[in-house]
Each structure stands twice: as C-alpha cells, then as structure tokens.
Write an enzyme that holds these catalytic residues in place. Structure first.
Site, PDB file in Angstrom:
ATOM      1  N   LYS A   1       0.843  -1.325   0.105  1.00 27.12           N
ATOM      2  CA  LYS A   1      -0.026  -0.057  -0.005  1.00 27.12           C
ATOM      3  C   LYS A   1       1.004   1.331   0.091  1.00 27.12           C
ATOM      4  O   LYS A   1       1.884   1.130   0.564  1.00 27.12           O
ATOM      5  CB  LYS A   1      -0.896   0.108   1.321  1.00 27.12           C
ATOM      6  CG  LYS A   1      -1.687   1.041   1.336  1.00 27.12           C
ATOM      7  CD  LYS A   1      -2.807   0.781   2.358  1.00 27.12           C
ATOM      8  CE  LYS A   1      -4.038   2.042   2.600  1.00 27.12           C
ATOM      9  NZ  LYS A   1      -4.699   1.667   3.978  1.00 27.12           N
TER      10      LYS A   1
ATOM     11  N   SER B   1      -9.697   1.750   3.227  1.00 23.00           N
ATOM     12  CA  SER B   1      -8.608   2.488   2.559  1.00 23.00           C
ATOM     13  C   SER B   1      -7.718   1.583   1.580  1.00 23.00           C
ATOM     14  O   SER B   1      -7.251   2.135   0.314  1.00 23.00           O
ATOM     15  CB  SER B   1      -7.954   3.475   3.231  1.00 23.00           C
ATOM     16  OG  SER B   1      -7.090   2.835   4.280  1.00 23.00           O
TER      17      SER B   1
ATOM     18  N   SER C   1      -9.790  -0.669   7.367  1.00 19.80           N
ATOM     19  CA  SER C   1      -9.212  -0.441   5.992  1.00 19.80           C
ATOM     20  C   SER C   1      -8.619  -1.511   5.288  1.00 19.80           C
ATOM     21  O   SER C   1      -8.315  -1.628   4.173  1.00 19.80           O
ATOM     22  CB  SER C   1      -8.245   0.647   6.109  1.00 19.80           C
ATOM     23  OG  SER C   1      -8.961   1.765   5.923  1.00 19.80           O
TER      24      SER C   1
END
Lengths: 487, 109
Positions: free
Chosen positions: A77, A152, A176
């Site tokens: 990420k 997210s 997330s």
C-alpha cells in the site's frame, strides 16, 4: 501459471524445485499486471526494473527453502514507505515524495527475499472506505467495475482479488484491510495493535493504525503475517511478545470452539442478504463442531462516533508535519511563512483529509476537549470492557465485516456520515486493539460478502485456525472475479 | 451543548488553528457537513461514563511505561543528506529554502 490455481505453498515448492525461477515469476506478473490493471487501477506505481533485478539476485543466490516468500511478488500500500520508490499516500501533498528509508515491514519483506512489484492505490492518507478519496487514481472492483473496491486499502485488495499478486500489504485504522477484503472476496487480517511495527507507515491515527496482509487464502495470510510480525525498537508500541508460527494450527479441527455472535452485528441495520450469508456461515461452524451463541456488545453502536473523534484528533496532530517546508507539496507564489503553511495545506490536501483535520482540531480545542475527545476515550474504555466480558466465556467472536456488499462508485462519496457508517462493524476492533480478519463467506447478488472473525489480543492464531477450517469446508475462496479471473 | 453545534465563524476559527483556508463556498459546505457529523457525536452524551477512565492509547504488558530507545545521535552520510534534500520543494546551497519569515506583503498582517 496464475495466482488463481497456485498458492504460496505450491509456488514456493516450484521455486525450490527450480521448476520456476523468481525472474520467470516476476516477468509473468508484470505481463499480467499490464493486461489487467488498466481496467482496475489497483496500482499507483510499478517497480519493474528494481523488481526484475532483485528477482535475478534471488535466483543467483538460490531460493531459501525455509522462506515461503522468497522470490514471491508482493504489493505494498502506498502509505508504507519504500526507500527510493515514490510513496504518495495517494495525496497531492506527497505526489513526488521519495522516502529515504524503508518501513520495518518492507525491511522484513526484503530480508525474506520477497519481490516488491508495486505500490497500491488507497484513500488519501488512508481516510475513506471506497478508495474514491485517492487524489491520484480511481480504483474499480473486479467483480463489478461500476462498484467501489472498498478502502482505504482498496488497491491492495483488488491487486490480490484480480490475481495480479498473491500477497499485498495494507493498513487498517478502522476497517481499511477487512472492508476491502470483504468487498473483493479475499482474506484480510488486521493484526493485534502492537503485533506489527508501524515504523514507516505514514501515520493517520497512531493508537489505531496497524499493517496487515491481504491474500487469497487463509494459509497464505498466516504465512505472510509470520514474516512481518514482531518487536521493533523503532515503534514504541510494538510488542515484545514472542511471535508464534501462525500456520501451525491449521488442521481444520475446531471442535469445541466457543464462538460469540453479537446481536448488534445482526440487527436490522445490516442488509438482510448479508445476514443470510452470515447465518449460513454460523451453520457451517456448527457443523464443524463449534458452538455459536448470541452475545452482546452494547457499546459497539457508539463506536463510529468515538472513532471519528479519536482518529480525527490523532490525524489532526499527525498531519501537522505537512507544512510545505521540508518535503511534499508547496503552494506557488506564497508571500510569507504563514502563507506557505496555509496555502500548501489547503491546496495539497483533499476534502476528506481536511474534514478529518477540522473534526480533530475541533474535538481537541478549548471548550470542547472534555465533551468530545475525553468522552470518546471513556466510551472507548466501555467498548474494550464489552469485548473483555465476551472473551471471558468465548474463544472468538464472529459476524459480518460490513453492513452491505460493495456499493456503486459515486453513491456515497458526497455524504460523509453514510460513508462513515460502513465502518460500524470493524471500528470497535481497532478501538480495542484486537485482531480481526475477513474471510470470504459467500455472495449477495454476485458480490462477495466477508465474514469477520475477532479474537483476543495477540490471538491471531485462533482466527487463522477457525478461518482455515471454514475456508476448507466451503468453496468461496475458489470463485474468481470478472476482471482478472478469466486468465 | 448549544442548539447550534457549529457555525461558519467557529469553522473559520478552527480552520485557522489547523492552518487551512476555505473559500466562501467551501466554508458553507464544510460547516454543513461538520454540523451533521458533530451532531452524530452528540449521541455520546447519552452514555453514562461516570468514573470511567478514558483510554487514550493501548499499552502492552511486555512494554514498560517508558519504552524508549536510548537518545543517541546517529551520524548519517552525505548520500542520505542529498536524498532528504531532493524532497525539499526549494533548495539553495545545500539548504532548504523558505520564503522570508518577515512579511513583505505590506498588508500589515
């Protein structure tokens, strides 16, 4: 070779037996990514040259038979810093930021000879539940490209679900990792707070943030957590507790396991189709010899409010560092120092980030601190106590991850409260610092539904054991999405 | 808490504390949204928290109260210095450049 018919165990066996080289694997991965990702947008940046060079080095020294990630392509990420590789947090503020060090998790991945192939899209600074808050790219759900991937860690979940990589690493502050895992039909683990070092994770809410793996199978997930877990002197909250082998108890035997099903997680606020999937999962656990009983987490309904006060307050403090001086975006034609701060932040941050900074600054400001920030901390204690009471009698808690399956792109982005309510079932786990995992549990109108398993602090092992037993007794993890799945 | 949870003037004040600026349009939108969100927060006032301590951070019993590494300077090399400088928006003579701290706008602010 595709990542749909092989898992880490079989890929590792092929690499050790030299049926496959790390370079072959990396090359195939990039060919596939370039075919699949333009339609999905899971990646902000590919790391092709460095990855191929690294794969060649790993081949040259030989695959370590004790190292399951050796030569395996992984994605990270874009809020986890990677030395020399642009790390943006999907924000205009950091669009051209090149870190000068590696996050501890990244160091551990390199030390285990994993090959980082790219950086995943996300909601800006990990604030959001749909990846629509990325300032840089829109990401689509591979099961239905008109829908959001969740967030997210949306890019990380899509990268795995569409078969681009077997493992991706995300971060989870209020859901997330688990929510996008649920929306994409993959396994996502938010470890216990303190299990994995946060050093090098661009801070959002420091008392809640935790890095964890997303994979197609439970066993792969356990193997990936083995690599990144453990004490780190650079993170004052990383636990010194010994890290067990999370793959050790995966035998399918959960006879006698006592599981609590919170009634608040199955009430009328949850889509009936999601509830039906979870009820089927309960039956499956009972068939496997576990007992599932209704329990209560009476304060969980206050979790969203407590969370958006606490997380926003911590964010408002953490994001003070973005001032346009030493790195990141600086507004043009500024006339003085105050102007640099205000204009750089106002032009560099997106609306959701500004909303959180405003909420946090408000909650911490004179006259409001007691009514909001302190009160939220007290409610957090009550939420922690609710879990403690249940865990006195039960080994694990189960329920849905999200109230609904993936929603349409554009549907919720203009209404912050509706978007925040997506996190109602995942937030209490972060507030209490517990481990939580999403496991594919079925479908509602063709869209994946996730089963959430919640454990005692530092008891990820029970979640993996239970998740594995459920996975092996069902076929949901073998379903493949429309995009990427046909390869 | 007053009936009016937050108004444009307060939002403006908080924005000042947060070093953010809003256009009049944005100010209207943000005020409306913050009003609603803070309205949601008010449900917490219905929870009885008498004598309940607040949790501000999560500690682990394997860590001491002051789990800090020794405060020891570590010398970095020129390559790191250059990598850090490369991220600076403006630089001059190997240093990070900032606008004059003394206001030259002449508007007296």
């Amino acid at each position: 070779m595709t990542y749909f018919d092989q898992d880490l165990t079989s890929l590792h066996a092929d690499l050790v037996a030299k049926k496959l080289t790390a370079v072959d694997l990396a090359k195939t991965t990039f060919v596939n990514m370039k075919q699949v990702d333009p339609e999905l947008g899971a990646f902000l940046a590919l790391n092709e040259d460095a990855a191929l060079k690294r794969a060649a080095e790993i081949d040259a020294k030989g695959i370590d038979p004790d190292n399951v990630l050796a030569g395996i392509p992984v994605a990270v990420k874009d809020n986890i810093v990677t030395k020399g590789l642009t790390t943006t947090a999907a924000s205009k503020m950091l669009e051209h930021f090149v870190p000068v060090y590696d996050a501890t998790v990244v160091e551990k991945l390199y030390a285990s000879d994993a090959v980082i192939v790219g950086k995943n899209n996300m909601d800006e600074f990990a604030m959001g539940g749909s990846t629509e808050n990325s300032a840089l790219k829109l990401t689509h759900n591979p099961w239905d490209v008109s829908r959001v991937p969740g967030g997210s860690s949306g890019g990380s979940a899509v990268a795995v679900a569409s078969g681009q990589v077997p493992v991706a690493f995300g971060s989870d502050t209020g859901g997330s990792i688990r929510q996008p895992a649920a929306f994409n039909g993959v396994v996502g683990m938010k470890p216990t707070y303190g299990r994995v070092s946060r050093w090098g994770l661009i801070a959002f809410a420091s008392s809640l943030d935790q890095i964890g793996p997303l994979t197609r199978t439970v066993k792969d997930n356990a193997a990936a957590l083995n690599v990144i877990a453990g004490y780190d002197q650079h993170d004052g909250t990383a636990s010194k507790r010994a890290v067990p082998d999370f793959t050790a108890g995966l035998d399918g035997d959960i006879k006698g396991m006592k599981i609590g099903l919170p009634k608040e997680y199955m009430d009328e606020g949850i889509d009936p189709k999601v509830r039906a999937v979870i009820k089927d999962a309960v039956k499956k656990f009972e068939e496997l010899g576990a007992t599932v009983e209704e329990v209560s987490l009476p304060h969980s309904r206050y979790g969203v409010s407590a969370y958006y006060i606490i997380a926003s307050s911590e964010a408002s403090s953490n994001l003070q560092r973005f001032d346009g001086i030493r790195y990141g975006f600086r507004a043009e034609d500024v006339k003085n120092l105050e102007d640099v701060y205000v204009r750089s932040r106002s032009e560099g941050f997106g609306d959701e980030v500004k909303r959180r900074i405003m909420l946090g600054t408000f909650s911490l400001s004179a006259g409001y601190y007691d009514a909001y920030f302190h009160k939220a901390g007290q409610v957090r204690t009550l939420i922690i106590d609710d879990f403690k009471r249940v865990f006195d009698k039960y080994d694990m808690i189960m329920g849905p991850v999200t109230p609904t399956p993936a929603f349409k792109i554009g549907d919720e982005i203009s209404d912050p409260i509706t978007m925040y309510m997506n996190d109602v079932l995942t937030i209490p786990v972060n507030l209490a610092g517990l481990p939580g995992m999403s496991v594919p549990a079925g479908f509602a109108d063709g869209l994946p539904v996730g089963l959430q398993l919640i454990g005692k602090r530092f008891d990820e092992s029970t979640l993996y054991k239970a998740g594995y037993a459920f996975e092996q007794a069902t076929d949901f993890h073998n379903q493949t999405p429309k995009v990427g799945g046909a390869n | 808490m007053a009936e009016e949870r937050i108004n444009a003037e307060q939002v403006q004040h908080v924005a000042g504390l947060a070093k953010l600026a809003f256009t009049p349009d944005e100010l209207g939108t943000f005020t409306g949204q913050l009003e609603k969100i803070i309205g949601m927060f008010e449900e917490l006032s219905t929870v009885d928290t008498t004598d309940v301590p607040a949790t501000m951070r999560l500690s682990d019993d394997t860590l001491g109260e002051n789990n800090l590494r020794p405060d020891k300077a570590v010398k970095s090399d020129e390559a790191l210095r250059q990598a850090l400088l490369a991220n600076a928006p403006e630089k001059a003579n190997g240093l990070i450049k900032v606008p004059a701290i003394i206001d030259e706008s002449g508007d007296g602010e």
